[in-house]
Design a protein around this motif. Structure first.
Motif, PDB file in Angstrom:
ATOM      1  N   PHE A 143      15.233 -24.581  54.873  1.00 26.22           N
ATOM      2  CA  PHE A 143      15.860 -24.729  56.186  1.00 26.22           C
ATOM      3  C   PHE A 143      16.179 -26.194  56.432  1.00 26.22           C
ATOM      4  O   PHE A 143      15.411 -27.072  56.043  1.00 26.22           O
ATOM      5  CB  PHE A 143      14.905 -24.253  57.291  1.00 26.22           C
ATOM      6  N   ARG A 144      17.276 -26.426  57.104  1.00 21.03           N
ATOM      7  CA  ARG A 144      17.650 -27.776  57.543  1.00 21.03           C
ATOM      8  C   ARG A 144      17.789 -27.780  59.051  1.00 21.03           C
ATOM      9  O   ARG A 144      18.233 -26.800  59.649  1.00 21.03           O
ATOM     10  CB  ARG A 144      18.977 -28.203  56.929  1.00 21.03           C
ATOM     11  N   ARG A 145      17.456 -28.917  59.627  1.00 20.79           N
ATOM     12  CA  ARG A 145      17.585 -29.055  61.076  1.00 20.79           C
ATOM     13  C   ARG A 145      19.031 -29.396  61.416  1.00 20.79           C
ATOM     14  O   ARG A 145      19.621 -30.322  60.865  1.00 20.79           O
ATOM     15  CB  ARG A 145      16.655 -30.154  61.580  1.00 20.79           C
ATOM     16  N   ILE A 146      19.598 -28.630  62.319  1.00 26.93           N
ATOM     17  CA  ILE A 146      20.938 -28.865  62.845  1.00 26.93           C
ATOM     18  C   ILE A 146      20.772 -29.051  64.349  1.00 26.93           C
ATOM     19  O   ILE A 146      20.341 -28.127  65.033  1.00 26.93           O
ATOM     20  CB  ILE A 146      21.880 -27.670  62.570  1.00 26.93           C
ATOM     21  N   ARG A 147      21.097 -30.192  64.817  1.00 30.41           N
ATOM     22  CA  ARG A 147      20.859 -30.545  66.214  1.00 30.41           C
ATOM     23  C   ARG A 147      19.374 -30.362  66.528  1.00 30.41           C
ATOM     24  O   ARG A 147      18.552 -31.084  66.014  1.00 30.41           O
ATOM     25  CB  ARG A 147      21.767 -29.773  67.147  1.00 30.41           C
ATOM     26  N   ARG A 148      19.033 -29.358  67.328  1.00 30.37           N
ATOM     27  CA  ARG A 148      17.643 -29.193  67.754  1.00 30.37           C
ATOM     28  C   ARG A 148      17.001 -27.907  67.233  1.00 30.37           C
ATOM     29  O   ARG A 148      16.011 -27.448  67.780  1.00 30.37           O
ATOM     30  CB  ARG A 148      17.574 -29.232  69.276  1.00 30.37           C
TER      31      ARG A 148
ATOM     32  N   GLU B  66      12.551 -22.100  69.313  1.00 30.07           N
ATOM     33  CA  GLU B  66      13.178 -20.800  69.557  1.00 30.07           C
ATOM     34  C   GLU B  66      14.221 -20.864  70.674  1.00 30.07           C
ATOM     35  O   GLU B  66      15.315 -20.297  70.543  1.00 30.07           O
ATOM     36  CB  GLU B  66      12.118 -19.751  69.895  1.00 30.07           C
ATOM     37  N   GLU B  67      13.920 -21.538  71.746  1.00 25.95           N
ATOM     38  CA  GLU B  67      14.874 -21.629  72.868  1.00 25.95           C
ATOM     39  C   GLU B  67      16.168 -22.304  72.424  1.00 25.95           C
ATOM     40  O   GLU B  67      17.264 -21.816  72.716  1.00 25.95           O
ATOM     41  CB  GLU B  67      14.254 -22.389  74.041  1.00 25.95           C
ATOM     42  N   GLU B  68      16.052 -23.408  71.706  1.00 28.14           N
ATOM     43  CA  GLU B  68      17.244 -24.108  71.218  1.00 28.14           C
ATOM     44  C   GLU B  68      18.034 -23.228  70.251  1.00 28.14           C
ATOM     45  O   GLU B  68      19.261 -23.197  70.280  1.00 28.14           O
ATOM     46  CB  GLU B  68      16.851 -25.418  70.528  1.00 28.14           C
ATOM     47  N   TYR B  69      17.326 -22.506  69.397  1.00 32.67           N
ATOM     48  CA  TYR B  69      18.001 -21.625  68.430  1.00 32.67           C
ATOM     49  C   TYR B  69      18.776 -20.521  69.160  1.00 32.67           C
ATOM     50  O   TYR B  69      19.913 -20.230  68.824  1.00 32.67           O
ATOM     51  CB  TYR B  69      16.971 -21.022  67.478  1.00 32.67           C
ATOM     52  N   ASN B  70      18.158 -19.932  70.165  1.00 33.98           N
ATOM     53  CA  ASN B  70      18.811 -18.853  70.906  1.00 33.98           C
ATOM     54  C   ASN B  70      19.985 -19.353  71.747  1.00 33.98           C
ATOM     55  O   ASN B  70      20.843 -18.550  72.121  1.00 33.98           O
ATOM     56  CB  ASN B  70      17.799 -18.121  71.773  1.00 33.98           C
TER      57      ASN B  70
ATOM     58  N   GLY C  32      16.611 -12.983  61.062  1.00 31.73           N
ATOM     59  CA  GLY C  32      15.183 -12.839  61.330  1.00 31.73           C
ATOM     60  C   GLY C  32      14.373 -14.018  60.822  1.00 31.73           C
ATOM     61  O   GLY C  32      13.450 -14.492  61.502  1.00 31.73           O
ATOM     62  N   MET C  33      14.705 -14.508  59.640  1.00 30.71           N
ATOM     63  CA  MET C  33      13.991 -15.658  59.082  1.00 30.71           C
ATOM     64  C   MET C  33      14.232 -16.910  59.920  1.00 30.71           C
ATOM     65  O   MET C  33      13.306 -17.686  60.177  1.00 30.71           O
ATOM     66  CB  MET C  33      14.404 -15.891  57.634  1.00 30.71           C
ATOM     67  N   GLN C  34      15.470 -17.106  60.341  1.00 25.60           N
ATOM     68  CA  GLN C  34      15.787 -18.279  61.165  1.00 25.60           C
ATOM     69  C   GLN C  34      15.057 -18.206  62.499  1.00 25.60           C
ATOM     70  O   GLN C  34      14.515 -19.217  62.976  1.00 25.60           O
ATOM     71  CB  GLN C  34      17.305 -18.397  61.370  1.00 25.60           C
ATOM     72  N   LEU C  35      15.027 -17.032  63.098  1.00 24.57           N
ATOM     73  CA  LEU C  35      14.317 -16.872  64.359  1.00 24.57           C
ATOM     74  C   LEU C  35      12.829 -17.164  64.177  1.00 24.57           C
ATOM     75  O   LEU C  35      12.234 -17.899  64.972  1.00 24.57           O
ATOM     76  CB  LEU C  35      14.525 -15.466  64.918  1.00 24.57           C
ATOM     77  N   LEU C  36      12.223 -16.625  63.136  1.00 25.39           N
ATOM     78  CA  LEU C  36      10.796 -16.845  62.895  1.00 25.39           C
ATOM     79  C   LEU C  36      10.461 -18.313  62.671  1.00 25.39           C
ATOM     80  O   LEU C  36       9.489 -18.829  63.228  1.00 25.39           O
ATOM     81  CB  LEU C  36      10.331 -16.030  61.690  1.00 25.39           C
ATOM     82  N   ILE C  37      11.259 -19.013  61.857  1.00 27.28           N
ATOM     83  CA  ILE C  37      10.941 -20.412  61.567  1.00 27.28           C
ATOM     84  C   ILE C  37      11.113 -21.265  62.820  1.00 27.28           C
ATOM     85  O   ILE C  37      10.313 -22.155  63.086  1.00 27.28           O
ATOM     86  CB  ILE C  37      11.750 -20.955  60.366  1.00 27.28           C
ATOM     87  N   ASN C  38      12.132 -20.973  63.617  1.00 25.92           N
ATOM     88  CA  ASN C  38      12.335 -21.730  64.846  1.00 25.92           C
ATOM     89  C   ASN C  38      11.226 -21.435  65.856  1.00 25.92           C
ATOM     90  O   ASN C  38      10.764 -22.339  66.561  1.00 25.92           O
ATOM     91  CB  ASN C  38      13.719 -21.448  65.436  1.00 25.92           C
ATOM     92  N   ARG C  39      10.772 -20.207  65.913  1.00 29.10           N
ATOM     93  CA  ARG C  39       9.659 -19.834  66.797  1.00 29.10           C
ATOM     94  C   ARG C  39       8.395 -20.593  66.375  1.00 29.10           C
ATOM     95  O   ARG C  39       7.695 -21.163  67.208  1.00 29.10           O
ATOM     96  CB  ARG C  39       9.428 -18.333  66.732  1.00 29.10           C
ATOM     97  N   GLU C  40       8.117 -20.613  65.079  1.00 25.32           N
ATOM     98  CA  GLU C  40       6.922 -21.289  64.569  1.00 25.32           C
ATOM     99  C   GLU C  40       6.963 -22.792  64.802  1.00 25.32           C
ATOM    100  O   GLU C  40       5.927 -23.417  64.991  1.00 25.32           O
ATOM    101  CB  GLU C  40       6.738 -21.007  63.077  1.00 25.32           C
ATOM    102  N   LEU C  41       8.161 -23.363  64.796  1.00 28.60           N
ATOM    103  CA  LEU C  41       8.301 -24.813  64.963  1.00 28.60           C
ATOM    104  C   LEU C  41       8.599 -25.212  66.408  1.00 28.60           C
ATOM    105  O   LEU C  41       8.916 -26.368  66.677  1.00 28.60           O
ATOM    106  CB  LEU C  41       9.397 -25.339  64.033  1.00 28.60           C
ATOM    107  N   GLY C  42       8.507 -24.257  67.325  1.00 24.51           N
ATOM    108  CA  GLY C  42       8.729 -24.557  68.734  1.00 24.51           C
ATOM    109  C   GLY C  42      10.174 -24.799  69.102  1.00 24.51           C
ATOM    110  O   GLY C  42      10.469 -25.495  70.076  1.00 24.51           O
TER     111      GLY C  42
ATOM    112  N   SER D  27      27.019 -20.719  68.383  1.00 27.73           N
ATOM    113  CA  SER D  27      27.498 -19.514  67.717  1.00 27.73           C
ATOM    114  C   SER D  27      26.970 -18.246  68.401  1.00 27.73           C
ATOM    115  O   SER D  27      27.480 -17.163  68.167  1.00 27.73           O
ATOM    116  CB  SER D  27      27.086 -19.507  66.237  1.00 27.73           C
ATOM    117  N   ARG D  28      25.967 -18.360  69.255  1.00 32.80           N
ATOM    118  CA  ARG D  28      25.423 -17.210  69.968  1.00 32.80           C
ATOM    119  C   ARG D  28      26.060 -17.035  71.348  1.00 32.80           C
ATOM    120  O   ARG D  28      25.921 -16.015  71.967  1.00 32.80           O
ATOM    121  CB  ARG D  28      23.904 -17.359  70.154  1.00 32.80           C
ATOM    122  N   LYS D  29      26.738 -18.056  71.828  1.00 32.00           N
ATOM    123  CA  LYS D  29      27.317 -17.998  73.171  1.00 32.00           C
ATOM    124  C   LYS D  29      28.639 -17.251  73.138  1.00 32.00           C
ATOM    125  O   LYS D  29      29.435 -17.414  72.239  1.00 32.00           O
ATOM    126  CB  LYS D  29      27.517 -19.415  73.729  1.00 32.00           C
TER     127      LYS D  29
END
Length: 67
Positions: A16-21, A56-60, A44-54, A64-66
């Motif tokens: 995984f790479r960090r893109i923005r936040r 999740e809100e930024e990912y959601n 699912g993997m992206q959601l899980l890794i973002n959730r684990e790293l705090g 591309s989700r808007k």
């Protein structure tokens, strides 16, 4: 870069790479003993890794989700 390992794909390494936040999958070192990774698996993997790293809100809230 962050490495991830998932139960469904025990022989593969997901990078995984960090893109923005938030983090997105950059590359998968896929092993033929694992099932093929679907777009739903990637999400699912992206959601899980973002959730684990705090992150999740930024990912959601990523563009591309808007609407």
């Amino acid at each position: 870069m962050v490495r991830g390992y998932f139960d469904k794909f025990p022989h593969s390494t997901v990078y995984f790479r960090r893109i923005r936040r938030f983090y997105i999958i950059y590359m998968v070192d896929w092993h033929e003993l694992d099932p093929v990774i679907t777009p739903e698996d990637r999400e699912g993997m992206q959601l899980l890794i973002n959730r684990e790293l705090g992150r999740e809100e930024e990912y959601n809230q990523r563009k591309s989700r808007k609407g």
